[in-house]
Design a protein around this motif. Structure first.
Motif, short mmCIF file in Angstrom:
data_model
loop_
_atom_site.label_atom_id
_atom_site.label_comp_id
_atom_site.label_asym_id
_atom_site.label_seq_id
_atom_site.Cartn_x
_atom_site.Cartn_y
_atom_site.Cartn_z
N LEU A 87 1.55 -8.12 42.93
CA LEU A 87 0.43 -7.22 42.68
C LEU A 87 0.05 -7.21 41.20
O LEU A 87 -1.14 -7.25 40.85
N ASN A 88 1.05 -7.18 40.32
CA ASN A 88 0.76 -7.23 38.89
C ASN A 88 0.10 -8.56 38.51
O ASN A 88 -0.81 -8.60 37.67
N GLN A 89 0.57 -9.63 39.11
CA GLN A 89 -0.04 -10.94 38.81
C GLN A 89 -1.50 -10.96 39.26
O GLN A 89 -2.37 -11.51 38.57
N ASN A 90 -1.77 -10.36 40.42
CA ASN A 90 -3.15 -10.27 40.90
C ASN A 90 -4.03 -9.50 39.92
O ASN A 90 -5.16 -9.88 39.64
N VAL A 91 -3.51 -8.39 39.42
CA VAL A 91 -4.28 -7.56 38.50
C VAL A 91 -4.52 -8.28 37.17
O VAL A 91 -5.62 -8.22 36.60
N LEU A 92 -3.51 -8.98 36.69
CA LEU A 92 -3.69 -9.76 35.47
C LEU A 92 -4.74 -10.86 35.67
O LEU A 92 -5.47 -11.22 34.74
N ALA A 93 -4.82 -11.37 36.90
CA ALA A 93 -5.81 -12.41 37.20
C ALA A 93 -7.20 -11.82 37.41
O ALA A 93 -8.19 -12.56 37.38
N PHE A 94 -7.28 -10.50 37.62
CA PHE A 94 -8.57 -9.84 37.81
C PHE A 94 -9.13 -9.28 36.51
O PHE A 94 -10.30 -9.45 36.18
N CYS A 95 -8.30 -8.59 35.75
CA CYS A 95 -8.76 -7.90 34.55
C CYS A 95 -9.11 -8.87 33.42
O CYS A 95 -8.55 -9.96 33.33
N LYS A 96 -10.00 -8.42 32.58
CA LYS A 96 -10.40 -9.21 31.41
C LYS A 96 -9.60 -8.82 30.17
O LYS A 96 -9.54 -9.58 29.21
N GLU A 97 -9.04 -7.59 30.19
CA GLU A 97 -8.31 -7.10 29.02
C GLU A 97 -6.97 -6.51 29.44
O GLU A 97 -6.84 -5.91 30.51
N ALA A 98 -5.99 -6.69 28.57
CA ALA A 98 -4.68 -6.07 28.75
C ALA A 98 -4.40 -5.16 27.58
O ALA A 98 -4.49 -5.57 26.42
N PHE A 99 -4.09 -3.90 27.89
CA PHE A 99 -3.63 -2.94 26.90
C PHE A 99 -2.13 -2.80 27.10
O PHE A 99 -1.68 -2.51 28.21
N ILE A 100 -1.36 -2.97 26.04
CA ILE A 100 0.10 -2.92 26.17
C ILE A 100 0.66 -1.76 25.36
O ILE A 100 0.77 -1.83 24.13
N PRO A 101 1.02 -0.66 26.04
CA PRO A 101 1.75 0.40 25.35
C PRO A 101 3.16 -0.10 25.03
O PRO A 101 3.79 -0.75 25.86
N SER A 102 3.63 0.21 23.84
CA SER A 102 4.95 -0.27 23.44
C SER A 102 5.64 0.80 22.59
O SER A 102 5.09 1.24 21.58
N SER A 103 6.81 1.22 23.03
CA SER A 103 7.55 2.20 22.24
C SER A 103 7.93 1.59 20.90
O SER A 103 8.18 0.39 20.79
N THR A 104 7.95 2.42 19.88
CA THR A 104 8.21 1.93 18.52
C THR A 104 9.71 1.91 18.25
O THR A 104 10.23 2.62 17.39
N ASP A 105 10.39 1.06 19.00
CA ASP A 105 11.81 0.81 18.79
C ASP A 105 12.08 -0.67 19.03
O ASP A 105 11.18 -1.42 19.41
N PHE A 106 13.30 -1.10 18.80
CA PHE A 106 13.62 -2.52 18.86
C PHE A 106 13.37 -3.12 20.24
O PHE A 106 12.74 -4.18 20.38
N LEU A 107 13.84 -2.45 21.29
CA LEU A 107 13.68 -2.98 22.64
C LEU A 107 12.21 -2.97 23.06
O LEU A 107 11.75 -3.87 23.78
N GLY A 108 11.47 -1.97 22.63
CA GLY A 108 10.04 -1.93 22.94
C GLY A 108 9.31 -3.10 22.31
O GLY A 108 8.47 -3.73 22.96
N PHE A 109 9.63 -3.41 21.08
CA PHE A 109 8.97 -4.52 20.39
C PHE A 109 9.37 -5.86 21.00
O PHE A 109 8.54 -6.77 21.13
#
Length: 257
Positions: free
Chosen positions: A127-149
């Protein structure tokens, strides 16, 4: 129409919070928005107290037309919810030859919105692959810590692979630093690394704020729950920057045309 997936294969980085408040903020600025929940945990339904009669699963299996599954939440804001049965849909799709296209082709029938915002689960399933193939933009929230980065850097590689496999051209247009605490050295260091590695894509950080955590308890966006809070200010800045991106793109397309 801008199609945006809010995605990160790492959990706990603020995807649903970002999707909900981005959609709410855009709708408050007279933009017609469809918010789609792709997570079987139904976090959008819980966060906004939505009780829709039909959901994405019903439409994916061909039982209910997609339009009947879309629920109006308020002025300029519609929602397409999900629930735990979406897990079954992924197993069902896995056995089909067109599994990589079913959801993508379904979403392509949607029209009449300024923005489609898709809240994605922390996985790399069909399902995520389908959505990535549909959408034109990806917004990536990322926690400001080592594992998030670390997860953020991996998402860049994942997006490149999706584009190659699907002959698509989705672009990472926003990196959204979350859980930012200016008092801690690690948060400031990671924010600097984000800005160095994703030049021009990094939004102003979303600060740690108790009101953001409380808002879902009352089924409200941060703007409806605590409009004067730092959380509302930070997500308000994000909304303004997203709308500004759209204005710049329209201007560029007009000049090119």
């Amino acid at each position: 129409m801008r199609s945006i997936c809010v995605i990160n294969h790492k959990g706990g980085v603020g995807k649903t919070t970002t999707a909900v408040n981005l959609a709410a903020g855009l709708s408050r600025n007279n933009k017609n928005v469809l918010l789609i929940d792709l997570d079987p945990q139904s976090n959008i339904s819980v966060s906004l107290k939505v009780d829709a009669p039909y959901n994405l699963y019903d439409s994916l299996l061909g039982n209910i037309p997609l339009k009947r599954c879309i629920f109006n939440l308020g002025k300029n804001l519609d929602v397409l919810t999900s629930k735990e049965t979406l897990v079954k849909a992924e197993y069902h799709l896995a056995g089909r030859n067109d599994s990589k296209m079913v959801l993508r082709d379904l979403l392509k029938t949607i029209e009449g919105y300024d923005y489609i915002i898709v809240d994605c689960p922390p996985s790399l399933g069909i399902l995520n692959q389908n959505v990535l193939a549909f959408c034109k933009e990806a917004f990536i929230p990322s926690s400001t810590d080592f594992l998030g980065f670390d997860a953020l850097k991996k998402m860049k590689i994942i997006v490149e692979k999706i584009n190659s496999n699907y002959h698509h051209d989705i672009k990472i247009t926003k990196v959204i630093p979350t859980f930012f605490d200016r008092r801690t050295k690690i948060c400031k260091n990671i924010l600097n690394q984000m800005e160095d590695n994703f030049t021009g894509m990094v939004s102003e950080p979303i600060r740690v704020n108790s009101k953001i955590k409380e808002a879902p308890m009352y089924g409200k966006s941060i703007f409806a729950y605590a409009k004067s809070s730092n959380g509302a200010k930070d997500y308000g800045q994000l909304v303004e920057s997203v709308m500004q991106m759209g204005s710049i793109r329209i201007t560029e397309e007009t000049i090119a045309g």
